[in-house]
Design an enzyme around this catalytic site. Structure first.
Site, short mmCIF file in Angstrom:
data_model
loop_
_atom_site.label_atom_id
_atom_site.label_comp_id
_atom_site.label_asym_id
_atom_site.label_seq_id
_atom_site.Cartn_x
_atom_site.Cartn_y
_atom_site.Cartn_z
N GLU A 123 -2.39 -12.13 7.32
CA GLU A 123 -2.19 -11.87 5.91
C GLU A 123 -0.83 -12.40 5.46
O GLU A 123 0.15 -12.32 6.20
CB GLU A 123 -2.30 -10.37 5.61
CG GLU A 123 -3.72 -9.85 5.83
CD GLU A 123 -3.87 -8.39 5.42
OE1 GLU A 123 -4.99 -8.02 5.02
OE2 GLU A 123 -2.89 -7.62 5.52
N CYS A 136 5.96 -13.74 1.60
CA CYS A 136 6.15 -13.00 2.85
C CYS A 136 5.19 -13.58 3.89
O CYS A 136 3.97 -13.48 3.74
CB CYS A 136 5.89 -11.52 2.63
SG CYS A 136 6.16 -10.49 4.09
N CYS A 143 1.02 -7.27 16.46
CA CYS A 143 2.43 -7.01 16.77
C CYS A 143 2.52 -6.16 18.04
O CYS A 143 1.63 -5.34 18.31
CB CYS A 143 3.09 -6.26 15.59
SG CYS A 143 4.88 -6.11 15.72
N CYS A 147 5.97 0.15 15.80
CA CYS A 147 6.80 1.02 14.98
C CYS A 147 5.91 2.07 14.34
O CYS A 147 4.88 1.75 13.75
CB CYS A 147 7.54 0.21 13.91
SG CYS A 147 8.69 -1.01 14.61
N CYS A 150 4.57 1.87 10.63
CA CYS A 150 4.12 0.56 10.17
C CYS A 150 2.64 0.36 10.49
O CYS A 150 2.21 0.51 11.63
CB CYS A 150 4.96 -0.53 10.84
SG CYS A 150 4.52 -2.20 10.35
N SER A 261 15.51 -4.63 10.50
CA SER A 261 14.71 -3.44 10.23
C SER A 261 15.35 -2.27 10.96
O SER A 261 15.10 -2.04 12.14
CB SER A 261 13.26 -3.65 10.71
OG SER A 261 12.62 -4.64 9.94
N CYS A 381 5.42 -3.50 1.95
CA CYS A 381 6.12 -3.53 3.23
C CYS A 381 5.52 -2.53 4.21
O CYS A 381 5.36 -1.35 3.90
CB CYS A 381 7.59 -3.21 2.98
SG CYS A 381 8.61 -3.24 4.46
#
Length: 410
Positions: A123, A136, A143, A147, A150, A261, A381
């Site tokens: 995306e 972005c 990933c 986190c 997230c 981050s 985000c």
């Protein structure tokens, strides 16, 4: 009203399995000039012509945005046929385009298989603002960082993206926004008359960019090349969760702006929120930031800090944040938590966020509160996730219920 356009035809869906068996032609997109010259030589282009041909191809790919050799009008027809036989310059498939009620756009791109692998999806999000437009970009499919706040971290890593796949997110977004000049008018303007819609790019999409350093470096150097896409390095920001060994290299070898981050100011809490902290704790991370090449008041590091209710949003946290960043030219982006189905976190109260921001401002740091964008299409985000794990209707309803109830409301 949110607009969602499914751009995958039934014929395309039916052919996905067959596409994995098609011979793979290398793409010229993402190659350096030297690599492109070498590839042209292997395809039979005489050595005396290669430098000129690379210059022509670079212009058509990155200035004109052409995605078909047949449109490269100052190259002979025979050579165009020869190039098409050996290479591709095609874009990824645009599976879906969603347009938020605030104008944010999210695309689901599908890339063809690599080797024995299968097609993958990522995306990419475009955020229009007054005077600028930010894209972005994702660097990985999934990933590894997990986190806890997230949504992307709930999808396991599938693979790194190539330099070509990183660049074509930018190039396809420019296609969709009309941000390339008309290929049919070679003497036309380099950019549309009204100026670029994509003025900034941020490596803040799916994945950890510094776990895919070489491909990200290659893509960003091409994106900032003055004879092509020509984005200023000061308008390119790479965001990392804290891969300390690669932070200096980012400034030294790529030279773009850095974002961290952060999200917590104590190791015990950051270990939970951003687990890479167990490997590279705050002391090491802050030391790497202080040594970032080119760091100055004109080239500050951005620290991203998601506001989680009763987790990291106290005034004591704000005080410790100021102490932690002492001596680092910095600004702090405060990010109201963006909800997603299944999360256990809630956004801080708006009053709490404002008090947190006021304290940091009074300490001399700019601390803008990021306006949530694209929440209704999970484009904000921390919300990105491949639609290969497509959000079910029940999940969309759950998200809407959370928004109505005020969870994450800012």
């Amino acid at each position: 009203m949110t607009l969602s356009i499914d751009l995958t035809s039934a014929q395309t869906r039916a052919s996905l399995g067959a596409s994995a068996r098609l011979p793979e032609k290398p793409s010229l997109v993402g190659m350096s000039r030297d690599e492109m010259a070498e590839a042209l030589g292997e395809a039979g282009v005489p050595e005396r012509q290669r430098r000129m041909r690379v210059q022509q191809l670079w212009h058509w790919l990155y200035v004109r945005g052409v995605s078909d050799f047949s449109q490269m009008f100052n190259i002979s027809k025979d050579l165009r046929v020869q190039l098409d036989r050996h290479f591709t310059v095609a874009r990824p498939e645009v599976v879906e385009e969603q347009i938020s009620n605030d104008g944010t756009r999210k695309w689901l791109f599908r890339f063809p298989p690599r080797g024995a692998g299968r097609p993958v999806e990522v995306e990419t999000v475009y955020i229009p603002e007054e005077g600028r437009g930010t894209l972005c970009i994702s660097s990985q499919v999934g990933c590894t960082l997990t986190c806890s706040f997230c949504h992307t971290g709930t999808q396991k890593l599938v693979r790194n993206l190539t330099a070509e796949e990183i660049l074509t997110q930018l190039m396809t977004a420019r296609d969709r926004l009309g941000d390339f000049p008309d290929a049919g008018t070679p003497d036309g303007a380099i950019v549309p008359a009204e100026g670029r819609k994509i003025t900034n790019i941020v490596m803040m999409g799916m994945g950890e960019p510094l776990y895919n350093f070489e491909a990200v470096k290659k893509a960003l150097l091409i994106a900032s090349d003055g004879d092509g896409l020509s984005l200023s390095k000061r308008r390119i920001t790479l965001s990392t969760s804290g891969v300390v060994p690669e932070i200096f290299r980012t400034g030294d070898e790529i030279g773009v702006m850095l974002a961290i981050s952060l999200h917590a100011v104590r190791d015990d809490l950051r270990d939970m929120l951003v687990p890479i902290n167990k490997k590279y704790p705050l002391e090491q991370l802050m030391d790497a930031c202080r040594k970032y090449p080119g760091l100055s008041n004109a080239r500050r590091i951005t620290f991203e800090y998601v506001m989680l209710r009763d987790v990291n949003d106290s005034i004591d946290d704000a005080k410790e944040l100021v102490r932690l960043l002492r001596g680092i030219p910095a600004k702090i982006n405060l990010i109201p938590f963006n909800p997603w189905p299944g999360t256990n976190y809630q956004c801080s109260e708006w009053e709490t966020i404002e008090k947190f921001a006021d304290y940091i401002n009074q300490a001399g740091y700019a601390s803008p509160i990021r306006t949530p964008r694209g929440r209704d299409i999970l484009a904000a985000c921390g919300q990105l996730k491949s639609e290969s794990e497509r959000m079910r209707k029940s999940d969309r309803l759950a998200l809407e219920a959370m928004m109505i109830a005020g969870h994450g409301e800012a």
